[in-house]
Design an enzyme around this catalytic site. Structure first.
Site: not given
Length: 541
Positions: A299, A398, A208, A404, A230, A259, A215, A210
């Site tokens: 997303f 995470r 996807e 990423k 976030r 986002e 966020r 970025k």
């Protein structure tokens, strides 16, 4: 709880690399803490002040204060004193802050003083609140670690869970559920050096775009819409266009992850700094929205009522099947099923662009994923996120199932100064001041970093920089501009705080380049030339 006890545990946690020892130390601390201590103990362990920034700089801390002989401060005494500092304003505020800080330091022992200075200067960074603290809390309260992790995820932080556990025991965990209107910490991604590496790790996956925006987590319950950052701040009133957009969706109860970005007339993303400035603005929001409208791009979906009709086709090639009869909490669903629900909820223009890799070892699909990455960069976005299709949504963590990938920027810069560290870095020169060379032979500072410094590198650079020192004011050691260090960074942003008009984003040390002289380091012109969009927008020199 005595503040000295907390300072000692923080020091002990920082001094050991053994996970089991860290857990044991934190478990013992939590057993001794009262529920009312928890909202202070936990942020202090992580190096954060509940009051936020207090305006305590080195001018306030510069004069040493004789320490107390015996510990008597409690964590709540410290909190009250720091709150008093935070409330100071107006004429004479600097002198009054200095008086209050000196009074607090005078009531603290030498060890407590060191810990306090580290807290107010942001130098306590041992990461004690991650998985280790959750394990410690679980052990202290005889609660299942997995149940504690999920409660922390749903509560948006460790403090409310710890307070409930210490007050009411493991049964209190049942109260922590995903509900609309109560934000949760977002799932985050690890880094991968290249798209191919991510495909090797994840196999069947989705690539996807970025986006370099802010966020957001959007909650809707009928006409009631809330937008959270976030860090779980409610910014609904600042983003009327996001509220208007999601009220157009057919469904009325959901939680979306995405986002907000700004696009120029050509459809390319505007600079992150502009978006951040717009989101941070609280004055005349209507005018700000007209001047720089923001667009939400989603997303993921965390919560939605079960579908009543057939799922739509997914024209982007996604290997998504129907989401079945899962209830409104979608966190444990595989990503492929959550995206099917997202495709039903959100119109395609407001969903992130993506490419599905059904076989990560297939050469043609790998090449297509690389082309998608290149196209994403050409469109002005900062990279891609590669996601495993079977992964649940691990809020607040995470996860290894999201990787990423961004292009790596590096610079060879000159060390201009370094700051004495605190906490585990006491006695070491830590935070580096980084500069690039101007045409006249002087240096323009581009930013600071302490990231990427191992204990070995800290010890080496402390010795080397002391050899180059020309001034030491007790906080900053200014050095001769001779030592070159290779820095990785995510990009530049405009800044009036630095003489070149720009500063580094997320800079971290890769290695020292003793094979290079300062004259061979990057120049201000070469740094700016690598980021032509900033040159087009204009910077100072």
């Amino acid at each position: 709880m005595l503040f000295a006890r907390l300072a000692q545990v923080s020091q002990d946690v920082a001094a050991t690399s053994a996970r089991t020892r860290k857990i044991a130390l934190l478990a013992e601390l939590f057993r001794d803490a009262s529920p009312d201590d928890v909202p202070l103990v936990i942020p202090y362990l992580a190096g954060h002040l509940p009051q936020g920034r207090l305006g305590i700089g080195w001018r306030v801390l510069g004069e040493p204060v004789a320490p107390a002989e015996r510990p008597r401060l409690t964590v709540r005494d410290v909190d009250a004193a720091l709150s008093a500092v935070g409330e100071v304003s107006g004429t004479g505020s600097q002198a009054e802050r200095k008086r209050l800080v000196a009074e607090l330091l005078g009531a603290a022992t030498a060890d407590e003083q060191r810990y306090l200075v580290g807290l107010v200067t942001g130098e306590v960074r041992q990461g004690a609140l991650d998985a280790v603290a959750i394990e410690g809390l679980a052990r202290a309260t005889d609660a299942p670690p997995a149940a504690v992790r999920r409660a922390v995820m749903l509560a948006g932080g460790l403090q409310p869970v710890a307070r409930a556990l210490l007050a009411d025991g493991p049964g209190a965990l049942d109260a922590f559920r995903l509900t609309v209107g109560h934000p949760v910490l977002p799932m985050l991604a690890h880094s991968a050096p290249a798209v191919g590496d991510a495909l090797d790790k994840l196999g069947t996956c989705v690539v996807e775009e970025k986006l370099d925006g802010i966020r957001v987590q959007v909650h809707r319950d009928g006409d009631d819409v809330h937008v959270y950052t976030r860090t779980l701040d409610d910014i609904t009133e600042r983003l009327p266009e996001v509220t208007a957009a999601v009220r157009e969706f057919a469904d009325e109860r959901f939680i979306l992850d995405g986002e907000v970005i700004a696009l120029d007339d050509a459809g390319r993303p505007r600079a992150f700094q502009e978006v951040a400035g717009r989101v941070g603005s609280r004055v005349d929001v209507a005018r700000a929205a007209a001047a720089l409208p923001l667009s939400p791009v989603f997303f993921d979906v965390l919560y939605a009522d079960p579908p009543t009709g057939p799922e739509p086709a997914t024209p982007d090639g996604a290997a998504d099947g129907p989401a079945g009869s899962q209830g409104p909490d979608l966190l444990d669903l595989p990503f492929t099923e959550r995206h099917a629900r997202l495709a039903r909820l959100v119109p395609e223009p407001l969903r992130v662009r993506r490419y599905v890799v059904e076989d990560g070892s297939d050469a043609r699909q790998r090449a297509a994923a690389e082309r998608f990455f290149a196209d994403t960069l050409a469109r002005g976005h900062e990279g891609v996120v590669v996601k495993e299709v079977t992964a649940p949504y691990s809020a607040g963590r995470r996860g290894a199932s999201w990787l990423k990938v961004k292009p790596v920027h590096t610079l060879d810069l000159v060390v201009l100064a370094a700051e004495w560290g605190h906490g585990r870095r006491t006695g070491k020169l830590s935070n580096l001041h980084l500069g690039a060379r101007r045409d006249d032979g002087s240096y323009a500072m581009l930013g600071k970093t302490f990231k990427g410094l191992t204990d070995v590198l800290l010890a080496w650079q402390t010795e080397r920089l002391r050899e180059l020192a020309v001034e030491d004011d007790g906080h900053v050691v200014t050095v001769r501009p001779e030592l070159v260090v290779e820095i990785a960074y995510d990009g530049l942003q405009r800044s009036t705080r630095y003489p070149a008009g720009v500063t580094l984003r997320f800079a971290r040390v890769l290695r020292y380049r003793e094979d290079k002289t300062a004259e061979q380091a990057d120049t201000v012109d070469s740094v700016l030339a690598a980021h032509p969009h900033l040159l087009a927008e204009g910077t100072g020199t």
